[in-house]
Design a protein around this motif. Structure first.
Motif, PDB file in Angstrom:
ATOM      1  N   ILE A 255       0.837  -1.210   0.000  1.00 31.46           N
ATOM      2  CA  ILE A 255       0.000   0.000   0.000  1.00 31.46           C
ATOM      3  C   ILE A 255       0.871   1.258   0.000  1.00 31.46           C
ATOM      4  O   ILE A 255       0.578   2.229  -0.714  1.00 31.46           O
ATOM      5  CB  ILE A 255      -0.946  -0.007   1.225  1.00 31.46           C
ATOM      6  CG1 ILE A 255      -1.888  -1.221   1.153  1.00 31.46           C
ATOM      7  CG2 ILE A 255      -1.754   1.289   1.297  1.00 31.46           C
ATOM      8  CD1 ILE A 255      -2.852  -1.218  -0.011  1.00 31.46           C
ATOM      9  N   ALA A 256       1.947   1.235   0.773  1.00 34.40           N
ATOM     10  CA  ALA A 256       2.825   2.406   0.819  1.00 34.40           C
ATOM     11  C   ALA A 256       3.432   2.677  -0.554  1.00 34.40           C
ATOM     12  O   ALA A 256       3.732   3.819  -0.895  1.00 34.40           O
ATOM     13  CB  ALA A 256       3.919   2.209   1.857  1.00 34.40           C
ATOM     14  N   ALA A 257       3.606   1.624  -1.371  1.00 30.38           N
ATOM     15  CA  ALA A 257       4.146   1.814  -2.716  1.00 30.38           C
ATOM     16  C   ALA A 257       3.092   2.378  -3.660  1.00 30.38           C
ATOM     17  O   ALA A 257       3.375   2.655  -4.826  1.00 30.38           O
ATOM     18  CB  ALA A 257       4.672   0.484  -3.254  1.00 30.38           C
ATOM     19  N   GLY A 258       1.871   2.529  -3.169  1.00 29.89           N
ATOM     20  CA  GLY A 258       0.823   3.115  -3.996  1.00 29.89           C
ATOM     21  C   GLY A 258       0.119   2.099  -4.876  1.00 29.89           C
ATOM     22  O   GLY A 258      -0.621   2.463  -5.783  1.00 29.89           O
ATOM     23  N   ILE A 260      -2.746  -0.484  -5.546  1.00 31.10           N
ATOM     24  CA  ILE A 260      -4.086  -0.770  -4.998  1.00 31.10           C
ATOM     25  C   ILE A 260      -4.687  -1.963  -5.741  1.00 31.10           C
ATOM     26  O   ILE A 260      -5.354  -1.800  -6.756  1.00 31.10           O
ATOM     27  CB  ILE A 260      -5.030   0.438  -5.144  1.00 31.10           C
ATOM     28  CG1 ILE A 260      -4.412   1.717  -4.602  1.00 31.10           C
ATOM     29  CG2 ILE A 260      -6.375   0.131  -4.469  1.00 31.10           C
ATOM     30  CD1 ILE A 260      -4.407   1.839  -3.105  1.00 31.10           C
ATOM     31  N   ASP A 304       1.591  -7.000 -14.751  1.00 28.00           N
ATOM     32  CA  ASP A 304       2.384  -5.871 -14.262  1.00 28.00           C
ATOM     33  C   ASP A 304       2.244  -5.698 -12.762  1.00 28.00           C
ATOM     34  O   ASP A 304       3.216  -5.595 -12.018  1.00 28.00           O
ATOM     35  CB  ASP A 304       1.896  -4.556 -14.911  1.00 28.00           C
ATOM     36  CG  ASP A 304       2.557  -4.326 -16.260  1.00 28.00           C
ATOM     37  OD1 ASP A 304       3.276  -5.232 -16.723  1.00 28.00           O
ATOM     38  OD2 ASP A 304       2.318  -3.253 -16.837  1.00 28.00           O
ATOM     39  N   THR A 356     -10.053  -0.979  13.139  1.00 31.73           N
ATOM     40  CA  THR A 356      -9.279  -0.665  11.939  1.00 31.73           C
ATOM     41  C   THR A 356      -8.065   0.160  12.345  1.00 31.73           C
ATOM     42  O   THR A 356      -8.178   1.043  13.189  1.00 31.73           O
ATOM     43  CB  THR A 356     -10.169   0.114  10.952  1.00 31.73           C
ATOM     44  OG1 THR A 356     -11.251  -0.727  10.579  1.00 31.73           O
ATOM     45  CG2 THR A 356      -9.408   0.523   9.716  1.00 31.73           C
ATOM     46  N   VAL A 357      -6.916  -0.167  11.759  1.00 33.61           N
ATOM     47  CA  VAL A 357      -5.683   0.515  12.165  1.00 33.61           C
ATOM     48  C   VAL A 357      -4.925   1.028  10.943  1.00 33.61           C
ATOM     49  O   VAL A 357      -5.071   0.485   9.847  1.00 33.61           O
ATOM     50  CB  VAL A 357      -4.753  -0.433  12.975  1.00 33.61           C
ATOM     51  CG1 VAL A 357      -5.445  -0.900  14.246  1.00 33.61           C
ATOM     52  CG2 VAL A 357      -4.292  -1.607  12.133  1.00 33.61           C
ATOM     53  N   PRO A 358      -4.125   2.086  11.134  1.00 34.16           N
ATOM     54  CA  PRO A 358      -3.243   2.503  10.034  1.00 34.16           C
ATOM     55  C   PRO A 358      -2.353   1.326   9.650  1.00 34.16           C
ATOM     56  O   PRO A 358      -1.909   0.561  10.518  1.00 34.16           O
ATOM     57  CB  PRO A 358      -2.430   3.643  10.656  1.00 34.16           C
ATOM     58  CG  PRO A 358      -3.228   4.111  11.826  1.00 34.16           C
ATOM     59  CD  PRO A 358      -3.946   2.901  12.336  1.00 34.16           C
ATOM     60  N   LEU A 359      -2.068   1.182   8.362  1.00 38.19           N
ATOM     61  CA  LEU A 359      -1.352  -0.008   7.899  1.00 38.19           C
ATOM     62  C   LEU A 359       0.024  -0.159   8.522  1.00 38.19           C
ATOM     63  O   LEU A 359       0.510  -1.273   8.701  1.00 38.19           O
ATOM     64  CB  LEU A 359      -1.237   0.030   6.379  1.00 38.19           C
ATOM     65  CG  LEU A 359      -2.559  -0.290   5.698  1.00 38.19           C
ATOM     66  CD1 LEU A 359      -2.435  -0.090   4.210  1.00 38.19           C
ATOM     67  CD2 LEU A 359      -2.978  -1.710   6.021  1.00 38.19           C
ATOM     68  N   SER A 360       0.635   0.970   8.861  1.00 40.29           N
ATOM     69  CA  SER A 360       1.962   0.880   9.455  1.00 40.29           C
ATOM     70  C   SER A 360       1.916   0.184  10.815  1.00 40.29           C
ATOM     71  O   SER A 360       2.948  -0.240  11.335  1.00 40.29           O
ATOM     72  CB  SER A 360       2.555   2.286   9.610  1.00 40.29           C
ATOM     73  OG  SER A 360       1.652   3.109  10.328  1.00 40.29           O
ATOM     74  N   ASP A 388      -7.115  -2.545   3.807  1.00 41.64           N
ATOM     75  CA  ASP A 388      -7.782  -1.416   4.456  1.00 41.64           C
ATOM     76  C   ASP A 388      -7.359  -1.255   5.911  1.00 41.64           C
ATOM     77  O   ASP A 388      -7.850  -0.349   6.582  1.00 41.64           O
ATOM     78  CB  ASP A 388      -9.305  -1.631   4.472  1.00 41.64           C
ATOM     79  CG  ASP A 388      -9.920  -1.597   3.086  1.00 41.64           C
ATOM     80  OD1 ASP A 388      -9.529  -0.726   2.302  1.00 41.64           O
ATOM     81  OD2 ASP A 388     -10.784  -2.439   2.803  1.00 41.64           O
ATOM     82  N   ASN A 390      -8.376  -3.171   8.124  1.00 38.70           N
ATOM     83  CA  ASN A 390      -9.606  -3.519   8.842  1.00 38.70           C
ATOM     84  C   ASN A 390      -9.505  -4.937   9.418  1.00 38.70           C
ATOM     85  O   ASN A 390      -9.747  -5.925   8.743  1.00 38.70           O
ATOM     86  CB  ASN A 390     -10.792  -3.411   7.864  1.00 38.70           C
ATOM     87  CG  ASN A 390     -12.145  -3.621   8.510  1.00 38.70           C
ATOM     88  OD1 ASN A 390     -13.127  -3.786   7.806  1.00 38.70           O
ATOM     89  ND2 ASN A 390     -12.219  -3.644   9.829  1.00 38.70           N
ATOM     90  N   GLY A 423      -3.872   4.490  16.736  1.00 42.41           N
ATOM     91  CA  GLY A 423      -4.229   5.495  15.729  1.00 42.41           C
ATOM     92  C   GLY A 423      -5.387   5.064  14.850  1.00 42.41           C
ATOM     93  O   GLY A 423      -5.672   5.712  13.842  1.00 42.41           O
ATOM     94  N   GLY A 424      -6.036   3.982  15.205  1.00 40.96           N
ATOM     95  CA  GLY A 424      -7.140   3.476  14.393  1.00 40.96           C
ATOM     96  C   GLY A 424      -8.478   3.804  15.006  1.00 40.96           C
ATOM     97  O   GLY A 424      -8.619   4.804  15.717  1.00 40.96           O
TER      98      GLY A 424
END
Lengths: 479, 479
Positions: A255-258, A260, A304, A356-360, A388, A390, A423-424
């Motif tokens: 996700i951090a690499a963008g 989706i 890809d 739900t939490v931030p992915l980090s 997500d 989640n 942080g979630g």
């Protein structure tokens, strides 16, 4: 069961008037649309959050918006609580009634009113099931994106109440991102239309406010939703890792690499074993955690995206990468995932949190979740929408043992507090309902809750709509 | 200018206390953060909807959320109206002050607070410009999606107030789809946090409600927005048609087929000529209408999508299809489009409507728009976000001729009524502001507006925040 969650005292004056209320309602509804015999009320005493039960005063099953309005106008006049209900699949107790309430069920309003491909919209009554919307447009190459695991049963009205999600919401968003308009009956029976087929509407976004408001601002009787074109192709791919931490870190990096994908679903070892035993989906059993990553588009596009994901997975020591070879295999992979709750229910009682939490924070929260549950001497299986953030830890326990049940609830609460502290938030898609009502104070300051309750009062000053839910029972005077 | 829109009478008691109010505010703000000299107040008398002007009582330019809260607490106590302001680029008069108001400008709160690639979020102060967000993350391969034509100047706070869009919102959504959290100062100075870095939040979606509420529910001082990874490649392609009707029908068919390019922009003949004369973008001048369709992704993906679009365009007798050959050419194509308003302003005064219609109505509404404007003896140029159905007819007139100006306003109102009657709405991205305030009754029934005002009252019972906007001046007693 431990009764850790307190209920509102039923109002004696309403209970005393039961026979009058039933008689009055029978003037408004056909006989087959009103349930009031004690025996027939029992099926409505709870929902998929089965820990608590209350038999309602009566169940109204109106067939039209006008009938919904008539029932609400009547209840509003006499201050009778209303508990809206779709299919009763709520995992947070959103549809659990109370003894002094009329359950307002939308199950008879199950017609698809309009399919408009030119504008890519479907307009349906609130009692239409989620899957029915997609099935109605499937032959023409379209679908409705939010896909809760209960999609065979759950209704669009319930989805709107809870702002429901699903595995494929990583790319397409949850209900609020796919909802264009609703017909809403206000507490006094007034009917208003919010949104429509066009992009946006002038004025405040009351449509967005109503989505996820758990039936407390009004009753949705019709909805206009977005239709999406089916992709050229779709391919679920299995990624097996030795540990949950590695799998979680891989998701965060994707996700951090963008990137989706359509879906990134996560299963830990207990979840893999439970689902594989049930669905024979062909999941690898020699791994500690599994990701189901679905990519879609043209063959080139899928290749890809997969190449980029595989590269990231390798940097997290991925053990197995398996692309499915056929549509049958793909369907099996999803069947295994979507039956996770049912399969778990066959081996133990469980409650499912959906913090739900931030992915980090994914790896950290997974590790702490295990510590918390094991600390109570219980077992946990994790199967969730990882892309997500989640989480869905399933806490396994024995419902016939009150002590075990109390431990499970306590562990669940600890996990939700952990999610908020990381942080979630308390819920990604199941809603607050009764389950998380008393934890709202952990996520929100008093001023936050007071502001939400002030908004609620702008719709339902008498507090008759689904009154036991969302907000802690005490401290409501501020509203 | 014709003064067709009436303003609220300034409150004599507030005007009489001007010097006291300025003195009190100077206790709360540093000297460089408070403007009160008559001459220095003039630049704040209007915004990009320049038809109306009112010099405010004072302008506060706080540097921190605490200072915003202090000013609001003070104004709340004494009932002094507050008009929030970002960069003053509102096209609907959302930032036009009133004589008895303190303008609360966010321009000094222009710091980027946090870039978090792991969670793909940026947290910024409300006065940061839209483009600045994208530029801060561009080198790392990310961008912030909503891109109003004014993105060089307009602020994130203003974007949130108006739920702003832009050319690339067809694929990525408008502000509300890219907003994850805000810090909001309530009317009495209370500070609350809505949303955050995680997917969703428990309870009502107050974040979604605040987005697009035109500064009437509180003042946003910080925002957390979603960052999106730049695509591998992007390619704008020009499609020229003989008539606007053919171009409009092509757009409707592309969307109905479920194809979602990044952008589908529409220019009619007058718009092509105006933009080409200004930007030398290389637009074909021998066509009656032009679509700029941008596709993105890998080369293979772009080729695939373009092939489908070309096929649909051929069925509408497309005359010219031109792919751009270089990044320079692509930039020029977008420069031409994005400078449309500025280029128009060089040849005439104009007002720009932004009614939005279901795509199936696009051709019909274009045809009727021309009839309406020509009926007033005026000229119109159309340049707009066709994929979203978000029309932008620019009505050209002579602002020095009051009769001409009155005709332009009347034509604009007729067009917006047309959009609503075609199943659309008054505004896609510019907001209601002052411009469309009195037309809200055409879109909404009394019960709809009463419900919005009841929500408003739950945030601002004293009606001090941007009070002249959004709702008709009469009929507010119901709230």
């Amino acid at each position: 069961m431990a009764e850790a969650i307190s209920f509102m005292e039923p109002r004696a004056d309403v209970l005393a008037r039961r026979s009058t209320i039933v008689a009055d309602l029978s003037d408004l509804l056909a006989p087959e649309c009103l349930i009031h015999e004690a025996r027939e009320l029992v099926p409505f005493e709870t929902d998929a959050f089965v820990s608590y039960r209350r038999v309602p005063l009566a169940v109204a099953l109106p067939r039209t918006t006008a009938e919904v309005a008539a029932v609400m106008k009547y209840c509003h006049r006499y201050g009778i609580p209303i508990v809206p209900r779709g299919a009763g699949t709520s995992l947070s107790g959103g549809a659990i009634p109370q003894e002094d309430a009329v359950v307002l069920g939308l199950s008879k309003m199950n017609r698809i009113l309009d399919i408009d491909y030119a504008n890519r919209t479907a307009t349906v009554q609130a009692g239409v099931t989620n899957l029915n919307v997609s099935e109605s447009v499937s032959a023409d190459g379209f679908f409705y994106a939010p896909d809760p695991s209960s999609q065979l049963a759950c209704t669009i009205g319930g989805n709107i109440g809870m702002n429901s999600g699903g595995a494929h919401c990583l790319k397409y968003g949850v209900t609020t991102n796919n909802l264009l308009g609703v017909k809403l009956v206000l507490t006094d029976g007034t009917i208003i239309d919010l949104g429509g087929k066009a992009l946006d509407s002038a004025g405040y976004d009351l449509l967005g406010l109503v989505c996820g408001s758990e039936g407390q601002l009004g009753i949705v009787t019709e909805a206009t939703v977005r239709l999406i074109a089916k992709p050229e192709g779709a391919r679920p791919v299995l990624f097996g890792f030795d540990t949950s931490e590695e799998a979680g870190a891989c998701v965060a990096d994707v996700i951090a690499a963008g990137i989706i994908p359509v879906a990134i679903e996560f299963m830990d070892k207990p979840a893999i074993e439970i689902c594989e035993a049930f669905a024979k989906a062909g999941y690898p059993l020699d791994v500690g955690a599994l990701l189901i990553v679905e990519v879609e588009g043209s063959e080139a596009e899928m290749d890809d995206m997969l190449a980029s994901i595989v590269e990231i997975a390798r940097s997290h020591s991925v053990k197995t990468v398996r692309e499915c070879q056929s549509a049958t295999e793909a369907a099996l992979i999803w069947k295994g995932r979507k039956s996770a709750f049912g399969a778990t229910g066959r081996i133990a009682d469980y409650i499912c949190m959906d913090g739900t939490v931030p992915l980090s924070q994914l790896s950290y929260v997974l590790k702490k979740t295990a510590e918390i549950v094991h600390g109570y001497g219980l077992r946990v299986a994790n199967v969730f929408h990882a892309g997500d953030g989640n989480m869905h830890p399933l806490i396994l326990f024995n419902a016939n043992d009150p002590e075990d049940a109390a431990k499970a609830e306590a562990a669940g609460n600890d996990i939700l507090r952990l999610c908020v502290d990381a942080g979630g938030c308390l819920t990604g898609e199941h809603g607050v309902g009764i389950e998380k009502r008393d934890l709202m104070r952990h996520q929100y300051a008093k001023v936050d809750l007071d502001q939400m309750m002030a908004v609620r009062a702008a719709f339902d000053p008498g507090w008759i709509l689904n009154p036991s839910k969302v907000f802690p029972l005490d401290g409501r005077d501020a509203a």
